[in-house]
Design a protein around this motif. Structure first.
Motif, mmCIF file in Angstrom:
data_model
loop_
_atom_site.group_PDB
_atom_site.id
_atom_site.type_symbol
_atom_site.label_atom_id
_atom_site.label_comp_id
_atom_site.label_asym_id
_atom_site.label_seq_id
_atom_site.Cartn_x
_atom_site.Cartn_y
_atom_site.Cartn_z
ATOM 1 N N SER A 177 0.832 -1.198 0.000
ATOM 2 C CA SER A 177 0.000 0.000 0.000
ATOM 3 C C SER A 177 0.873 1.257 0.000
ATOM 4 O O SER A 177 1.695 1.435 -0.901
ATOM 5 C CB SER A 177 -0.955 -0.042 1.192
ATOM 6 O OG SER A 177 -2.008 0.887 1.047
ATOM 7 N N MET A 178 0.747 2.132 0.996
ATOM 8 C CA MET A 178 1.597 3.318 1.057
ATOM 9 C C MET A 178 3.072 2.935 0.993
ATOM 10 O O MET A 178 3.879 3.600 0.327
ATOM 11 C CB MET A 178 1.324 4.114 2.336
ATOM 12 C CG MET A 178 2.163 5.370 2.498
ATOM 13 S SD MET A 178 1.954 6.153 4.119
ATOM 14 C CE MET A 178 2.948 5.021 5.140
ATOM 15 N N GLY A 179 3.445 1.863 1.684
ATOM 16 C CA GLY A 179 4.826 1.389 1.642
ATOM 17 C C GLY A 179 5.240 0.959 0.249
ATOM 18 O O GLY A 179 6.423 1.041 -0.114
ATOM 19 N N GLY A 180 4.263 0.500 -0.551
ATOM 20 C CA GLY A 180 4.559 0.161 -1.936
ATOM 21 C C GLY A 180 4.937 1.385 -2.750
ATOM 22 O O GLY A 180 5.830 1.339 -3.603
ATOM 23 N N LYS A 181 4.281 2.513 -2.475
ATOM 24 C CA LYS A 181 4.634 3.752 -3.172
ATOM 25 C C LYS A 181 6.001 4.268 -2.720
ATOM 26 O O LYS A 181 6.755 4.827 -3.515
ATOM 27 C CB LYS A 181 3.558 4.808 -2.947
ATOM 28 C CG LYS A 181 2.270 4.556 -3.731
ATOM 29 C CD LYS A 181 1.317 5.734 -3.620
ATOM 30 C CE LYS A 181 0.108 5.572 -4.517
ATOM 31 N NZ LYS A 181 -0.804 6.737 -4.453
ATOM 32 N N ALA A 222 -0.899 0.784 -6.898
ATOM 33 C CA ALA A 222 -0.439 1.160 -8.232
ATOM 34 C C ALA A 222 0.183 2.557 -8.166
ATOM 35 O O ALA A 222 -0.115 3.339 -7.260
ATOM 36 C CB ALA A 222 -1.599 1.149 -9.224
ATOM 37 N N PRO A 223 1.032 2.900 -9.120
ATOM 38 C CA PRO A 223 1.675 4.217 -9.122
ATOM 39 C C PRO A 223 0.752 5.299 -9.678
ATOM 40 O O PRO A 223 1.052 5.975 -10.665
ATOM 41 C CB PRO A 223 2.901 3.996 -10.012
ATOM 42 C CG PRO A 223 2.470 2.937 -10.972
ATOM 43 C CD PRO A 223 1.574 2.019 -10.187
ATOM 44 N N VAL A 256 0.595 10.313 -6.474
ATOM 45 C CA VAL A 256 1.469 9.382 -7.188
ATOM 46 C C VAL A 256 2.818 9.308 -6.476
ATOM 47 O O VAL A 256 3.219 10.238 -5.768
ATOM 48 C CB VAL A 256 1.682 9.824 -8.650
ATOM 49 C CG1 VAL A 256 0.369 9.807 -9.407
ATOM 50 C CG2 VAL A 256 2.306 11.210 -8.711
ATOM 51 N N PRO A 257 3.551 8.211 -6.648
ATOM 52 C CA PRO A 257 4.903 8.144 -6.083
ATOM 53 C C PRO A 257 5.799 9.205 -6.719
ATOM 54 O O PRO A 257 5.531 9.702 -7.815
ATOM 55 C CB PRO A 257 5.377 6.734 -6.454
ATOM 56 C CG PRO A 257 4.156 5.977 -6.810
ATOM 57 C CD PRO A 257 3.178 6.976 -7.341
ATOM 58 N N ASP A 258 6.882 9.544 -6.025
ATOM 59 C CA ASP A 258 7.853 10.485 -6.581
ATOM 60 C C ASP A 258 8.843 9.743 -7.478
ATOM 61 O O ASP A 258 8.838 8.515 -7.577
ATOM 62 C CB ASP A 258 8.586 11.205 -5.446
ATOM 63 C CG ASP A 258 7.746 12.333 -4.857
ATOM 64 O OD1 ASP A 258 7.252 13.159 -5.639
ATOM 65 O OD2 ASP A 258 7.566 12.373 -3.624
#
Length: 260
Positions: A90-94, A116-117, A193-195
């Motif tokens: 989840s958040m850790g995946g991002k 997902a990103p 979205v992730p950085d």
């Protein structure tokens, strides 16, 4: 602006070889992975991390993914780890995706669990209300905390998960150990979205729950653009907390990927 690095609390099983680094999701902690760690440590070193404002790690403003990934990167420096297998839920995946994009040489293999990103809709309003209600009326025990939260969160399993963040305060009542103010103040960055830029081209496994809507078929093009080598696997009869709901299937999927 200088980014404030947080010295993250972590659990390290020790051992030789390339470690598996584990990053929890929102309102989670390293403690959530104890049963899995017992299995993994039989064959490898495991490092389970408390991200900033979670678990036993310090509270610090700023929940952006570049900042969180920098915390993990600094932890790897302190532990003299040049390369790891990186798992994030989840958040850790991002956070994991961000670190893999920014420092691909540090991530030998990437596992992203049910995220997902992409940017998600704000979906934790009821949880914030439940946690604030507990904060306003500090309960004497977990039963009372559950009763308070039940006025906002219907699902018992979610209330039980949130309750893992309760600790005894100075006056013997239960208080939250998470940095609730810091998390809520910067929640917009958590659902963003992730950085990082470009794609992570290393070996990647994306696990999704068959009953979860976090990684639907409609977002697979976004996954492919950021993680072009991703293998997509679905764990049937699992929701968003797939590692807790179907632990054996989760273990088996990781074993296939990490030993391939």
């Amino acid at each position: 602006m200088t980014r404030q690095i947080v010295e993250l609390h972590h659990v390290d099983t020790g051992g030789a070889g390339r470690p598996l680094v584990v990053l929890h999701g929102l309102f989670g902690s390293a403690d959530n992975w104890r049963s899995h760690i017992k299995r993994w440590q039989e064959s490898r070193r495991v490092i389970a991390v408390d991200l900033r404002n979670h678990g036993k790690s310090p509270h610090q403003s700023g929940m952006g993914y570049a900042a969180q990934a920098a915390d993990v990167d600094a932890l790897l420096d302190r532990l003299a780890i040049d390369s790891c297998d990186l798992l994030g839920h989840s958040m850790g995946g991002k956070v994991a995706i961000t670190l893999a994009r920014q420092s691909p040489e540090r991530v030998a293999r990437l596992i992203v669990a049910d995220i997902a990103p992409i940017a998600y809709e704000h979906g934790h309003e009821a949880i914030f209300k439940a946690m604030r209600a507990v904060e306003r009326q500090p309960p004497a025990d977990r039963k009372e905390a559950d009763r308070i939260m039940s006025g906002f969160v219907e699902t018992p399993a979610i209330r039980q998960f949130l309750a893992t963040n309760l600790i005894r305060g100075e006056n013997a009542t239960l208080i939250w150990r998470v940095g609730l103010d810091e998390i809520e103040d910067d929640y917009a960055h958590i659902v963003a979205v992730p950085d990082g830029s470009g794609a992570y081209t290393g070996p990647t496994l994306v696990l999704r729950g068959g009953r979860s809507d976090y990684v639907g078929d409609d977002v697979l093009p976004a996954v492919e653009s950021v993680l072009p080598e991703a293998r997509i696997e679905t764990i049937s009869d699992a929701g968003h907390w797939l590692h807790a709901e179907q632990p054996e299937a989760f273990q088996e999927a990781l074993a296939r990927f990490l030993t391939a």
